[in-house]
Structure formats: C-alpha cells, structure tokens
Write an enzyme that holds these catalytic residues in place. Structure first.
Site, PDB file in Angstrom:
ATOM      1  N   HIS A   1       0.772  -1.163   0.074  1.00 25.34           N
ATOM      2  CA  HIS A   1      -0.007   0.092  -0.192  1.00 25.34           C
ATOM      3  C   HIS A   1       0.830   1.300  -0.155  1.00 25.34           C
ATOM      4  O   HIS A   1       1.441   1.621   0.987  1.00 25.34           O
ATOM      5  CB  HIS A   1      -1.069  -0.127   1.197  1.00 25.34           C
ATOM      6  CG  HIS A   1      -1.861   1.021   1.080  1.00 25.34           C
ATOM      7  ND1 HIS A   1      -3.256   1.084   0.803  1.00 25.34           N
ATOM      8  CD2 HIS A   1      -2.010   2.413   1.339  1.00 25.34           C
ATOM      9  CE1 HIS A   1      -3.967   2.137   0.694  1.00 25.34           C
ATOM     10  NE2 HIS A   1      -3.044   2.963   0.932  1.00 25.34           N
TER      11      HIS A   1
ATOM     12  N   HIS B   1       1.637   5.318  -2.187  1.00 26.63           N
ATOM     13  CA  HIS B   1       1.225   6.475  -3.100  1.00 26.63           C
ATOM     14  C   HIS B   1       2.369   7.059  -3.775  1.00 26.63           C
ATOM     15  O   HIS B   1       2.757   8.037  -3.149  1.00 26.63           O
ATOM     16  CB  HIS B   1       0.480   7.544  -2.143  1.00 26.63           C
ATOM     17  CG  HIS B   1      -1.008   6.832  -1.742  1.00 26.63           C
ATOM     18  ND1 HIS B   1      -2.104   7.135  -2.331  1.00 26.63           N
ATOM     19  CD2 HIS B   1      -1.351   6.179  -0.307  1.00 26.63           C
ATOM     20  CE1 HIS B   1      -3.138   6.298  -1.483  1.00 26.63           C
ATOM     21  NE2 HIS B   1      -2.721   5.988  -0.605  1.00 26.63           N
TER      22      HIS B   1
ATOM     23  N   GLN C   1      -9.433   9.284  -5.104  1.00 27.16           N
ATOM     24  CA  GLN C   1      -9.223  10.139  -3.933  1.00 27.16           C
ATOM     25  C   GLN C   1     -10.305  10.645  -3.090  1.00 27.16           C
ATOM     26  O   GLN C   1     -10.638  10.696  -2.077  1.00 27.16           O
ATOM     27  CB  GLN C   1      -7.879  10.849  -3.986  1.00 27.16           C
ATOM     28  CG  GLN C   1      -7.705  11.595  -2.735  1.00 27.16           C
ATOM     29  CD  GLN C   1      -6.980  10.968  -1.714  1.00 27.16           C
ATOM     30  OE1 GLN C   1      -5.939  10.544  -1.732  1.00 27.16           O
ATOM     31  NE2 GLN C   1      -7.907  10.769  -0.675  1.00 27.16           N
TER      32      GLN C   1
ATOM     33  N   HIS D   1      -9.368   1.700  -0.226  1.00 23.91           N
ATOM     34  CA  HIS D   1      -9.181   2.370   1.082  1.00 23.91           C
ATOM     35  C   HIS D   1     -10.649   2.115   1.919  1.00 23.91           C
ATOM     36  O   HIS D   1     -11.388   2.727   1.233  1.00 23.91           O
ATOM     37  CB  HIS D   1      -8.988   3.946   0.896  1.00 23.91           C
ATOM     38  CG  HIS D   1      -7.486   4.188   0.516  1.00 23.91           C
ATOM     39  ND1 HIS D   1      -6.954   3.779  -0.758  1.00 23.91           N
ATOM     40  CD2 HIS D   1      -6.747   4.907   1.165  1.00 23.91           C
ATOM     41  CE1 HIS D   1      -5.694   4.030  -0.798  1.00 23.91           C
ATOM     42  NE2 HIS D   1      -5.499   4.953   0.139  1.00 23.91           N
TER      43      HIS D   1
ATOM     44  N   GLU E   1     -11.107   4.088   6.684  1.00 19.43           N
ATOM     45  CA  GLU E   1      -9.976   4.667   7.117  1.00 19.43           C
ATOM     46  C   GLU E   1     -10.637   5.937   8.025  1.00 19.43           C
ATOM     47  O   GLU E   1     -10.541   7.084   7.654  1.00 19.43           O
ATOM     48  CB  GLU E   1      -9.061   5.282   6.239  1.00 19.43           C
ATOM     49  CG  GLU E   1      -7.755   5.816   6.738  1.00 19.43           C
ATOM     50  CD  GLU E   1      -6.852   6.124   5.939  1.00 19.43           C
ATOM     51  OE1 GLU E   1      -7.089   6.254   4.420  1.00 19.43           O
ATOM     52  OE2 GLU E   1      -5.563   6.723   6.255  1.00 19.43           O
TER      53      GLU E   1
ATOM     54  N   ASP F   1       2.474   2.949   2.964  1.00 15.99           N
ATOM     55  CA  ASP F   1       1.302   4.101   2.485  1.00 15.99           C
ATOM     56  C   ASP F   1       1.955   5.384   2.168  1.00 15.99           C
ATOM     57  O   ASP F   1       1.563   5.948   0.848  1.00 15.99           O
ATOM     58  CB  ASP F   1       0.701   4.221   3.681  1.00 15.99           C
ATOM     59  CG  ASP F   1      -0.719   5.012   3.438  1.00 15.99           C
ATOM     60  OD1 ASP F   1      -1.094   5.183   2.243  1.00 15.99           O
ATOM     61  OD2 ASP F   1      -1.676   5.111   4.015  1.00 15.99           O
TER      62      ASP F   1
ATOM     63  N   TRP G   1       0.393  13.629   4.152  1.00 17.34           N
ATOM     64  CA  TRP G   1      -0.066  12.855   5.202  1.00 17.34           C
ATOM     65  C   TRP G   1       0.815  12.258   6.366  1.00 17.34           C
ATOM     66  O   TRP G   1       0.485  12.171   7.347  1.00 17.34           O
ATOM     67  CB  TRP G   1      -0.990  11.757   4.591  1.00 17.34           C
ATOM     68  CG  TRP G   1      -2.021  11.821   3.821  1.00 17.34           C
ATOM     69  CD1 TRP G   1      -3.436  12.042   4.298  1.00 17.34           C
ATOM     70  CD2 TRP G   1      -2.322  11.974   2.435  1.00 17.34           C
ATOM     71  NE1 TRP G   1      -4.404  12.394   3.279  1.00 17.34           N
ATOM     72  CE2 TRP G   1      -3.629  12.423   2.168  1.00 17.34           C
ATOM     73  CE3 TRP G   1      -1.191  11.861   1.317  1.00 17.34           C
ATOM     74  CZ2 TRP G   1      -4.076  12.318   0.676  1.00 17.34           C
ATOM     75  CZ3 TRP G   1      -1.479  12.158   0.330  1.00 17.34           C
ATOM     76  CH2 TRP G   1      -3.011  12.408   0.009  1.00 17.34           C
TER      77      TRP G   1
HETATM   78 FE   FE2 Z   1      -3.369   5.085   1.216  1.00 16.61          FE
END
Ligand code: FE2
Length: 428
Positions: free
Chosen positions: A58, A60, A153, A211, A214, A310, A316
């Site tokens: 996982h 990005h 997203q 996702h 979350e 991630d 993030w």
């Molecule tokens: Fe993610």
C-alpha cells in the site's frame, strides 16, 4: 560446471542456518549446506539473514516526496491531508510526478523492496498521475515490480468525473480497481460505490483494493459490504480492504460476526501502522484511540494480513524512508504482538503475505524461483525488525543491484576500544 554466484553461510527465515544458495542465469538453482559447486562470484553471508525481498502492498507514489508543497499539514489529520493534496493536484505536471516517483523507487530498491502496489489518484481529468506512473512502471520494471490501483481519492460519486476517469485509467493499463467508500457523501453511496467497483472488477477480471473505513467512526462498516460483494461475485482472494481502522473502535460483538465472514470470502487486509497510528484518534481527547485494525484477531481467523508503508514525506506523513522493517516494527508495538511467534509472523506480513495480496508468482527463496534476494545485517527475522537492519546486498534476477556497508560503531572509551554493531548480546 561453473555457475554465476553462490551466497554462502546464511540463515533463512524458517530458522535454517549455514545455508548456501546457488544462483545461475537469474534463477536460484540450488539451496543446501556446503554446496560443492564452482562459481564466478562468492558472497559470504557470515550468518546473516537471507530473505526474499520486501513488498509494500500500500503506497502512493504520486504523492511521495512532495512534502511541504504547497504547504504543511498543520492539523496532522487525514482530512487536512486530503485537502492539501487537492491543493497540490492542479499544480502537478507529469514530468514532476515521474521524477519524484523514480527517486522514490530508487529509495525502495535500496531498502530491499522489489514490489509495490501503488494507488494512483484519478481525480484530475488530465490523468497525468496515471500517465507518469505507467511510464515509471515500465522503466523501473527490471528492478522493481509496480502494480497500480485506480484510486478515486475524493470519492467515486462525490468527485465529479471520477467514475469516467477511473474507467479511462483502467483502459490506459492500470490493473487494480480502487475505491474510498467512507469518503463518499453518505454510507449508502459508499455501499453503492463498492457494488459498482466490484462489478467492474468482476467484469474485467481485475483485482480490487479499496481504502476502506479509514476512520475512527465505529459505524463505518464498509468492510462488510466489500466482503459481501467479494462473496457474491466470486472474487475470493482477489479483493483487499486497506486500512480498516474503524475496526479498532467497532463493537466487539459486531466484529465477532464480521471476521468469520471476511475469512469465508478470503478478503485480504492491508494495515498501515505508521500512518494509522499518526492520523487516527486526532479528534479524541483522552483516552485517545490509536486506530489500528485488529491484526491479532484477524490472524486467529487465518485472514491474510499484510502491511503497507502508505506514505513517505507527503501531505499525510512527514517522515519515512520506505523501510518496511520500520513498518513491521510499528505494527508489533501498536498491536502489542511481542510474543516471539507474533514477531516472526510480522515479518511474513511484509513478505509472503504481501506476495499473496499482489498475487505474485514465483516469490520466495526456493529452487527454480527468480534469484530476488536480500541479505540483511541480522541473524534472524526478529533481529531484522529490531534493528531495522542494513540491507547489505540486494539481488534482482541474480544481479547485485544495491550494496551497503555494515553498520558498526568504533568506540574509544579512555583508551579501551569497542566495536558495537547492536547485533549480538555479547557482554564481554
Ligand atoms: Fe493510502
């Protein structure tokens, strides 16, 4: 006969020690003790761990290394991260995304990662993120296997044009269907997005990775719908629920019904401990929830759990170096899974379990498999996690593609000299 390479005297994850591995023409041709084979190159593993490479299920890549652009995430929440990424998105160019992603991939390779499942945001109709990452995937393939997920997203329905963009991304060659049901406008829209996306995957013969939940909201139960659609559409083994952080806060009775259903549908789970532990619980005062899904309980039901990094230096998460051992280390702490067999299990979540999530063939240190191997400065898998051990050698198809010097500190204390490598408990 002379073969290409022999790695001598290493330890394997299953506990076997002083093992030799013979490599020829990119393949593992023999594994055993004191192999009597000539080789052009010999690597002395000196009792270090010989492991299959790490896999990050996982990630990005389109956002990685964008930290601070256009500004920092002040609240540290998931929601501000999404907002911040929305500010950056229109400013992106394909060249810039590609440059960052390739730089990130070089970090990954040096860290012993050889497969990454990366979500690609398809919200912007220009689809430059897709264009850039498809090019990166092709260029980096000799060293790193990328699997791309079409990721809406801002929501499949909440974001205008996302459904059309997602289909276009798949037509362009993105191979996994993504989603974000908890971010749709309502619970029912979230459920509807799951049905649409799973039906799409079933029609096109694709994998699914959403996702999912979350959130700290105990009533965010989209994993239930995802499990139901997996079962209904015969997608067993091909669907992954990423994050599942709401499970941390769910009612225990409800979870006792949910887990057997997930096991029955053979749904894979990806937890992202570094990110979940930092982003979740931000709306709580004390006691503060930590928002990690329930790995130990899922393990009891034989649900396949893997881990993801991630984010690395993005809207993030400001930290990270794409070290999957840091991820496993955080999982052990946050799950309180400190028994020896639980720590060994955690090593599986960044290796063999991940290969199952990505459906990779020929993964593992076995005769006949591709010689994709890493050697770590640690004697076993627990020590590797404890030390976030140095990747001494990284082999890809039998070639050394990365090397690092062992970490040793030389001390001089009033004329007494010591070598410290943190590896052994040597107290002499
Ligand atoms: Fe993610």
């Amino acid at each position: 006969m002379t073969i290409d390479t022999i790695i001598r005297q290493g330890n394997l994850i299953d506990g076997q020690q002083q093992i030799d591995i013979a490599i020829d023409k990119g393949k593992i041709v023999e594994i055993g003790k004191e192999l009597k084979i000539n080789s052009r190159q010999t690597i002395d593993a000196k009792g270090c761990l010989i492991s299959p490479p790490f896999i990050d299920t996982h990630f990005h890549l389109d956002a990685a290394l964008s930290l601070g652009n256009p500004r920092m995430n002040e609240s540290g929440t998931l929601l501000e991260g999404i907002q911040l990424w929305g500010e950056l998105r229109p400013l992106l160019t394909a060249e810039e995304v590609k440059k960052r992603a390739l730089a990130m991939c070089r970090w990954s390779i040096a860290q012993g990662i050889q497969a990454i499942r990366s979500h690609v945001d398809i919200t912007d109709s220009r689809l430059i993120t897709v264009e850039a990452l498809l090019e990166v995937k092709k260029e980096i393939a000799p060293w790193l296997t990328l699997q791309l997920v079409a990721f809406p997203q801002d929501g499949l329905y909440r974001s205008e044009g996302a459904e059309k963009n997602l289909l276009k991304a798949i037509d362009m060659g993105v191979e996994v269907v993504g989603g974000i049901p908890h971010f749709e406008r309502t619970m029912s829209e979230g459920t509807r997005s799951i049905t649409t996306l799973c039906e799409l995957a079933a029609d096109r013969g694709l994998l699914v990775d959403m996702h999912c939940d979350e959130s700290d909201d105990p009533l965010s139960r989209h994993i239930e719908a995802l499990t139901y659609e997996t079962h209904r559409l015969g997608l067993q083994g091909r669907v992954t629920g990423s994050h599942l952080t709401s499970m941390h806060s769910m009612d225990n009775y409800y979870v006792s019904k949910l887990l057997p259903l997930m096991a029955e549908a053979d749904v894979n789970v990806v937890a992202n401990p570094l990110i979940n532990i930092s982003l979740q619980g931000r709306h709580d005062n004390y006691p503060k929830r930590r928002g990690m899904t329930r790995i130990r309980e899922m393990r009891d039901f034989d649900i396949n759990v893997s881990l993801g990094h991630d984010c690395v230096m993005d809207p993030w998460y400001s930290l990270g170096s794409h070290d999957m051992l840091a991820v496993a280390n955080m999982a052990i702490h946050s799950q309180q899974m400190t028994a020896l067999e639980e720590m060994r299990y955690m090593y599986e979540t960044i290796t063999t379990h991940s290969a199952k999530v990505m459906q990779l063939d020929g993964y593992g240190i076995q005769k006949g498999n591709d010689a994709n191997i890493i050697i770590l400065q640690a004697s076993d898998s627990i020590e590797a996690i404890r030390l976030k051990a140095i990747r001494l050698y990284v082999f890809r198809f039998g070639e050394i593609v990365a090397k690092a010097k062992p970490l040793v500190s030389h001390l001089n204390l009033n004329g007494n000299t010591f070598e410290v490598d943190f590896k052994s408990k040597n107290i002499e």
